[in-house]
Structures are given as C-alpha cells and as structure tokens.
Design a protein around this motif. Structure first.
Motif, short mmCIF file in Angstrom:
data_model
loop_
_atom_site.label_atom_id
_atom_site.label_comp_id
_atom_site.label_asym_id
_atom_site.label_seq_id
_atom_site.Cartn_x
_atom_site.Cartn_y
_atom_site.Cartn_z
N TYR A 35 51.48 -50.22 -44.77
CA TYR A 35 51.87 -49.48 -44.00
C TYR A 35 50.99 -48.24 -43.78
N GLY A 42 56.75 -41.23 -40.33
CA GLY A 42 57.35 -42.02 -41.29
C GLY A 42 56.19 -43.30 -41.35
N TYR B 36 64.24 -43.72 -48.91
CA TYR B 36 63.12 -43.23 -49.73
C TYR B 36 63.15 -41.70 -49.49
N GLN B 38 59.99 -38.89 -50.43
CA GLN B 38 58.78 -38.58 -50.58
C GLN B 38 58.56 -37.14 -50.83
N PHE B 89 63.44 -40.64 -45.86
CA PHE B 89 63.24 -41.58 -44.87
C PHE B 89 64.22 -42.54 -44.95
N LEU B 101 59.83 -53.10 -43.22
CA LEU B 101 60.54 -51.95 -43.03
C LEU B 101 60.19 -51.12 -41.72
N PHE B 103 60.75 -47.71 -40.12
CA PHE B 103 61.43 -46.16 -40.89
C PHE B 103 61.63 -45.35 -39.54
N GLY B 104 62.57 -44.32 -40.06
CA GLY B 104 62.72 -43.32 -39.29
C GLY B 104 61.63 -42.26 -39.48
N LYS B 105 62.00 -41.34 -38.71
CA LYS B 105 60.80 -40.23 -38.61
C LYS B 105 60.83 -39.28 -39.85
#
Lengths: 110, 113
Positions: A35, A42, B36, B38, B89, B101, B103-105
């Motif tokens: 990623y 994100g 998640y 972070q 996230f 995955l 992901f959202g922002k």
C-alpha cells in the motif's frame, strides 16, 4: 514471533531514480500486499502477491512492480521516480482476510 | 471498484464520552470490514473487524455495527481515554479480490482530559 518487518525505514531518492523496498511477512502468512500512504490520506492498494505471483493490482502504473520469493518475502520496485511517489509504503501480510501491517518505509523523492 | 467514504474527518470528545465513526461502501460484494488505528508515525493496527454474516461485534470498549442493506458500518468507542487519540481508518474488502483493502480517508480522533 516477529511481526511484519520492512526495510529500509527511510529512503531519499531523486527524480528518475529507481528504488527497491523489502518486506518479510509474519510467520505463517503466505500473502503480501503493498500500500502507498500519502501524508494525511488512507493507504491505497498497490498490488498483492500470493504463491510468487501478482494476484491483484490496484490503480498504479506499471512503474510499480513487485516480486515474491519462495520464503514469502516480497519486494516492491518503483522505476522512474516522480516527486509524487513520496509517501509511506506499507506492506501487509495475511493468510486469510485479516491483514497485519509492517512499520512502513518512508520514501522521499527530491 | 469499491469506494469507501468515512465521516467525520475530525472528531474531538472529552475523556469518558463516546465516539462514533461512520463509513459507507459501494460494492455489494464486499464481505469483510476491518478498522485500523494509526498513531502518528506508526503502522496501522487492527482494532476490530466484522464479517458480512454478522451485524454487530464488541470487544471491551470497542464495537462495530454493519448494515449490509444500507451498505454502512460504524465504529463505536465508549468511555474514551486520551490514549484513544489517533487516526482511525475503516476498510472494505471481498474474497474475490483476495481481500485487498479499500480504505476510507480516516478520522482524526482527539480525546481531551
């Protein structure tokens, strides 16, 4: 049991250069995903390796390539670096749906 | 492809209050939804996940709910503590895509003492 590890932790390159990032998966995991995480965003899926082949790919140009070795470790290669490639590169390993992330490699392109 | 939207982008609560973060997804094939956390300069850490055959899951102060019909899922944190401060996230994935995955922002949560 070591978790997911990545090397190097930081890297500085100049435009046009090439870079190789490395990832060792968690013990027992056979799948590695990569990623890209730009600052304040994100993570964005680059690609996924399973059984030494690219199984899925996100919306990234073919300057981004990878490899998976028989021991399940993986490399991410980026050619012809652009300023916009500056980001945190994360790898994640899994043996099913749950992915566990490494600490990332922070790449700065000048 | 899958599109995940996450709200709010920032959230500030007082210690002890509850926090709720909401996400929507577009692909009805998505069947696995992890969250998640972070912290600054750290790796994303899985805090809870839910599969499409389950409507709700709880782990101590954290819970996740899923509404498949409406294609939305939410993270609930109760009795928040300053150490809950981080970026959260949500993500959506499906087995057909190897659980890659989307992901959202992210939501930046600040818990003030």
């Amino acid at each position: 049991d070591a978790g997911v590890t990545q090397s190097p932790t930081h890297l500085i390159k100049t435009r046009g250069q090439q870079v190789t990032l490395r990832c060792s998966p968690k013990s027992g995991h056979d799948t590695v995903s990569w990623y890209q995480q730009a600052l304040g965003q994100g993570p964005q899926f680059i690609f996924q390796y399973y059984e030494e082949e690219e199984r899925q790919r996100g919306n990234f140009p073919d300057r981004f390539s990878g490899h998976q070795f028989p021991n399940y470790s993986s490399e991410l290669n980026v050619n012809a670096l652009l300023l916009g490639d500056s980001a945190l590169y994360l790898c994640a390993s899994s043996n099913g749906e749950t992915q566990y992330f490494g600490p990332g490699t922070r790449l700065l392109v000048l | 492809g899958e599109n995940v939207e996450q709200h709010p982008s920032t959230l500030s609560v007082q210690e002890g209050d509850s926090a709720v973060i909401k996400c929507t997804y577009s692909d009805s094939a998505s069947n696995y939804f992890p969250w998640y956390k972070q912290e600054l300069g750290k790796r994303p850490q899985l805090i809870i996940d839910i599969r499409s055959n389950v409507g709700e899951k709880k782990d101590q102060r954290i819970a996740v709910t899923l509404n498949k019909t409406a294609k939305h899922f939410s993270l609930h944190i109760t009795e928040t503590q300053p150490e809950d401060s981080a970026v959260y996230f949500c993500a959506a994935s499906d087995s057909n895509s190897g659980y890659a995955l989307n992901f959202g922002k992210g939501t930046s949560l600040l818990v003030t003492p």
